[in-house]
Design a protein around this motif. Structure first.
Motif, PDB file in Angstrom:
ATOM      1  N   LYS A 166       0.837  -1.206   0.000  1.00  0.00           N
ATOM      2  CA  LYS A 166       0.000   0.000   0.000  1.00  0.00           C
ATOM      3  C   LYS A 166       0.876   1.262   0.000  1.00  0.00           C
ATOM      4  CE  LYS A 166      -4.361  -0.975   0.050  1.00  0.00           C
ATOM      5  NZ  LYS A 166      -5.245  -0.485  -0.964  1.00  0.00           N
ATOM      6  N   SER A 167       1.975   1.224   0.743  1.00  0.00           N
ATOM      7  CA  SER A 167       2.875   2.367   0.800  1.00  0.00           C
ATOM      8  C   SER A 167       3.497   2.635  -0.577  1.00  0.00           C
ATOM      9  CB  SER A 167       3.974   2.120   1.833  1.00  0.00           C
ATOM     10  OG  SER A 167       4.917   3.156   1.799  1.00  0.00           O
ATOM     11  N   ARG A 168       3.948   1.582  -1.244  1.00  0.00           N
ATOM     12  CA  ARG A 168       4.531   1.738  -2.582  1.00  0.00           C
ATOM     13  C   ARG A 168       3.488   2.230  -3.582  1.00  0.00           C
ATOM     14  NH1 ARG A 168       7.615  -3.794  -1.875  1.00  0.00           N
ATOM     15  NH2 ARG A 168       9.482  -3.011  -0.827  1.00  0.00           N
ATOM     16  N   GLN A 169       2.275   1.737  -3.461  1.00  0.00           N
ATOM     17  CA  GLN A 169       1.197   2.169  -4.344  1.00  0.00           C
ATOM     18  C   GLN A 169       0.902   3.665  -4.130  1.00  0.00           C
ATOM     19  OE1 GLN A 169      -2.667   0.426  -3.511  1.00  0.00           O
ATOM     20  NE2 GLN A 169      -3.200   0.447  -5.690  1.00  0.00           N
ATOM     21  N   SER A 170       0.887   4.095  -2.889  1.00  0.00           N
ATOM     22  CA  SER A 170       0.662   5.515  -2.584  1.00  0.00           C
ATOM     23  C   SER A 170       1.790   6.376  -3.141  1.00  0.00           C
ATOM     24  CB  SER A 170       0.554   5.732  -1.074  1.00  0.00           C
ATOM     25  OG  SER A 170      -0.582   5.077  -0.570  1.00  0.00           O
ATOM     26  N   GLN A 171       3.038   5.892  -3.028  1.00  0.00           N
ATOM     27  CA  GLN A 171       4.182   6.635  -3.562  1.00  0.00           C
ATOM     28  C   GLN A 171       4.086   6.777  -5.088  1.00  0.00           C
ATOM     29  OE1 GLN A 171       7.592   4.486  -2.139  1.00  0.00           O
ATOM     30  NE2 GLN A 171       7.649   5.589  -0.181  1.00  0.00           N
ATOM     31  N   ARG A 172       3.692   5.693  -5.756  1.00  0.00           N
ATOM     32  CA  ARG A 172       3.539   5.751  -7.223  1.00  0.00           C
ATOM     33  C   ARG A 172       2.454   6.750  -7.614  1.00  0.00           C
ATOM     34  NH1 ARG A 172       4.383   0.099  -6.933  1.00  0.00           N
ATOM     35  NH2 ARG A 172       2.145  -0.236  -6.890  1.00  0.00           N
ATOM     36  N   ARG A 173       1.318   6.717  -6.908  1.00  0.00           N
ATOM     37  CA  ARG A 173       0.233   7.654  -7.204  1.00  0.00           C
ATOM     38  C   ARG A 173       0.679   9.103  -6.994  1.00  0.00           C
ATOM     39  NH1 ARG A 173      -4.854   4.620  -4.315  1.00  0.00           N
ATOM     40  NH2 ARG A 173      -5.166   3.047  -5.926  1.00  0.00           N
ATOM     41  N   MET A 174       1.425   9.335  -5.931  1.00  0.00           N
ATOM     42  CA  MET A 174       1.904  10.680  -5.637  1.00  0.00           C
ATOM     43  C   MET A 174       2.876  11.141  -6.724  1.00  0.00           C
ATOM     44  SD  MET A 174       1.561  13.086  -3.495  1.00  0.00           S
ATOM     45  CE  MET A 174       1.585  12.963  -1.742  1.00  0.00           C
TER      46      MET A 174
END
Length: 165
Positions: free
Chosen positions: A31-39
């Motif tokens: 989830k953290s990596r997914q949030s970083q990609r979205r950002m």
């Protein structure tokens, strides 16, 4: 009341042997990596929009800017063969509507650089001149009327009878 939870405890114990442990660490990392990609994608898209908006604004501004070249230095209309860019009084008459009883004086038009001044005859004896400016791609346009102007304000480098130094 009797506490008969023995079979339930036995069933839960057997289930725990087959279920293993819950791994929340991997899920949190994903989830953290997914949030970083979205950002990162959102920031990149916002930066692209800003660059595009600035580029479009500059492109529109430069396309509407007049051509920097100016017409050759002008002389009075008495010597029209040397300066075809200086307009005649008839040409300037099409650019403005003079009040009734007014007309351009037969003395002609004086042109200096990209400016032209024409004296106007009026019913009273006071003199007034009309000032016109030439812009490449646009042509001659009415600028002002008066008695004299500042050469520095007009950007003139040559002396002219219709302005002061």
């Amino acid at each position: 009341m009797t506490d008969d939870l023995g079979p339930l405890r036995q069933a839960m114990s057997e289930l725990s042997e087959y279920g293993g442990t819950a791994d929340m660490y991997e899920r949190a990392l994903r989830k953290s990596r997914q949030s970083q990609r979205r950002m990162a994608v959102g920031t990149g898209a916002a930066a692209a929009v800003v660059v595009f908006a600035i580029g479009a604004t500059v492109a529109v501004a430069t396309s509407h800017r007049p051509d920097p070249s100016t017409p050759p230095a002008a002389t009075p209309t008495g010597d029209r063969s040397q300066d075809p860019g200086c307009p005649s009084a008839q040409t300037l008459g099409t650019l403005v509507e003079l009040p009734a009883g007014w007309s351009f004086a037969p003395t002609g038009v004086e042109c200096v650089e990209a400016w032209a001044a024409a004296d106007v005859r009026r019913p009273d004896t006071t003199g007034v001149s009309y000032l016109f400016h030439y812009t490449a791609g646009v042509g001659w346009r009415y600028h002002d009327q008066g008695v004299e102007w500042s050469c520095a304000d007009l950007g003139l480098t040559q002396p002219a009878s219709f302005c002061t130094s």
